[in-house]
Write a protein that holds these residues in place. Structure first.
Motif, PDB file in Angstrom:
ATOM      1  N   GLN A 197     -19.323 -24.095 -17.886  1.00  0.00           N
ATOM      2  CA  GLN A 197     -18.022 -24.502 -18.424  1.00  0.00           C
ATOM      3  C   GLN A 197     -18.188 -25.454 -19.613  1.00  0.00           C
ATOM      4  O   GLN A 197     -17.481 -25.345 -20.614  1.00  0.00           O
ATOM      5  CB  GLN A 197     -17.190 -25.171 -17.326  1.00  0.00           C
ATOM      6  CG  GLN A 197     -16.759 -24.239 -16.202  1.00  0.00           C
ATOM      7  CD  GLN A 197     -15.896 -23.096 -16.684  1.00  0.00           C
ATOM      8  OE1 GLN A 197     -14.997 -23.290 -17.514  1.00  0.00           O
ATOM      9  NE2 GLN A 197     -16.153 -21.909 -16.184  1.00  0.00           N
ATOM     10  N   LEU A 198     -19.134 -26.385 -19.496  1.00  0.00           N
ATOM     11  CA  LEU A 198     -19.367 -27.327 -20.596  1.00  0.00           C
ATOM     12  C   LEU A 198     -19.888 -26.606 -21.835  1.00  0.00           C
ATOM     13  O   LEU A 198     -19.449 -26.887 -22.958  1.00  0.00           O
ATOM     14  CB  LEU A 198     -20.372 -28.395 -20.153  1.00  0.00           C
ATOM     15  CG  LEU A 198     -19.882 -29.430 -19.139  1.00  0.00           C
ATOM     16  CD1 LEU A 198     -21.043 -30.305 -18.676  1.00  0.00           C
ATOM     17  CD2 LEU A 198     -18.786 -30.300 -19.735  1.00  0.00           C
ATOM     18  N   ASP A 199     -20.822 -25.679 -21.613  1.00  0.00           N
ATOM     19  CA  ASP A 199     -21.364 -24.928 -22.751  1.00  0.00           C
ATOM     20  C   ASP A 199     -20.274 -24.091 -23.407  1.00  0.00           C
ATOM     21  O   ASP A 199     -20.204 -23.992 -24.636  1.00  0.00           O
ATOM     22  CB  ASP A 199     -22.504 -24.019 -22.289  1.00  0.00           C
ATOM     23  CG  ASP A 199     -23.777 -24.794 -21.984  1.00  0.00           C
ATOM     24  OD1 ASP A 199     -23.874 -25.956 -22.429  1.00  0.00           O
ATOM     25  OD2 ASP A 199     -24.650 -24.246 -21.286  1.00  0.00           O
ATOM     26  N   GLY A 200     -19.407 -23.492 -22.583  1.00  0.00           N
ATOM     27  CA  GLY A 200     -18.322 -22.689 -23.137  1.00  0.00           C
ATOM     28  C   GLY A 200     -17.387 -23.514 -23.992  1.00  0.00           C
ATOM     29  O   GLY A 200     -16.984 -23.094 -25.098  1.00  0.00           O
ATOM     30  N   ALA A 201     -17.044 -24.705 -23.524  1.00  0.00           N
ATOM     31  CA  ALA A 201     -16.162 -25.589 -24.295  1.00  0.00           C
ATOM     32  C   ALA A 201     -16.844 -26.015 -25.590  1.00  0.00           C
ATOM     33  O   ALA A 201     -16.198 -26.096 -26.651  1.00  0.00           O
ATOM     34  CB  ALA A 201     -15.800 -26.804 -23.447  1.00  0.00           C
TER      35      ALA A 201
END
Length: 268
Positions: A197-201
């Protein structure tokens, strides 16, 4: 249940692993706490469910500790295994030697005393001042006996007082105690999901940045001319707009307290 009434309880079975919620059998939600329930509530029924899991072939059993209404020091659970307080002998199912029992708890309370299960949780489970003092004395005496008979010092084991003393019972059944959050997070692959999720953001933000940034921006020019790093790290992380999300493909473990990159000194 914890008052000796017949109930239906279930557990999650995945392969030969069982996940049992102690509160599903001896939960405080099943009673209206009072001095009467404080005296009578027992964790005996939990042992019935444990043995059913063994009967169904489970060799790995995780017992979540929390939300219980019993304050019997885990003696009810031990009694369901035929526990003899004089000899400390237990009667295990035939295949118990192949079972690994783990209590999952994030409660650090020891067994007896001011930080023990009775003093910390007894009143919320219906105990009066006199009952709490009397029960804690029983717990202290039992802890001493356990140390003499088995060498296990319940007063030195964080979590032995979890769930009304069920932590201690698990130890005496040959089990161990682990952090509930850490184990469940591992089973659910929580770290991997958070990192994703962090990488996607981060990548979504980078796309937006590339569309809107002034091409005359000094940091952008430096990055575009061949300097190491990408636009995101060159502009956002060094300017303090966005923190680094991972190091060597793992989520950052050092934190961002007063810093924007984990390897920076604080206030840098």
């Amino acid at each position: 249940d914890l008052m000796g009434q017949p109930i239906q309880a279930s557990f999650l079975k995945v392969g030969n692993t069982a996940f049992i919620e102690s509160a599903s059998v001896v939960g405080i939600d099943k009673i209206t706490p009072s001095p009467e329930t404080f005296e009578q509530a027992s964790s005996f029924g939990l042992g019935v469910l444990l043995k059913e899991a063994v009967h169904q072939g489970c060799q790995e059993i995780y017992l979540t500790l929390g939300g219980t209404g019993s304050s019997d020091g885990g003696l009810g659970l031990l009694e369901s295994f035929g526990f003899d307080e004089k000899t400390f002998k237990l009667q295990f199912p035939a295949s118990w030697e192949d079972v690994r029992l783990t209590g999952l708890t994030d409660v650090q309370n020891i067994y007896a005393g001011k930080s023990g299960f009775v003093h910390v949780f007894g009143k919320q489970k219906g105990g009066s001042d006199l009952q709490v003092e009397a029960r804690d004395q029983v717990a202290s005496d039992f802890a001493l006996l356990v140390k003499e008979q088995t060498g296990i010092d319940l007063q030195a084991v964080a979590g032995s007082g979890a769930a009304g003393g069920l932590g201690a019972a698990i130890l005496l059944l040959g089990g161990r105690l682990e952090s509930g959050f850490d184990r469940i997070a591992s089973v659910l692959c929580l770290e991997e999901d958070i990192k994703e999720q962090l990488d996607g953001a981060k990548y979504d933000f980078e796309k937006s940045l590339k569309k809107t940034i002034d091409r005359k921006n000094g940091m952008y020019i430096t990055n575009s001319s061949g300097a190491k790093g990408d636009v995101l790290s060159a502009i956002c992380q060094t300017r303090g707009f966005l923190g680094q999300t991972s190091i060597i493909n793992k989520r950052v473990a050092f934190g961002y307290d007063k810093r924007t990159l984990p390897h920076f000194s604080k206030d840098d």
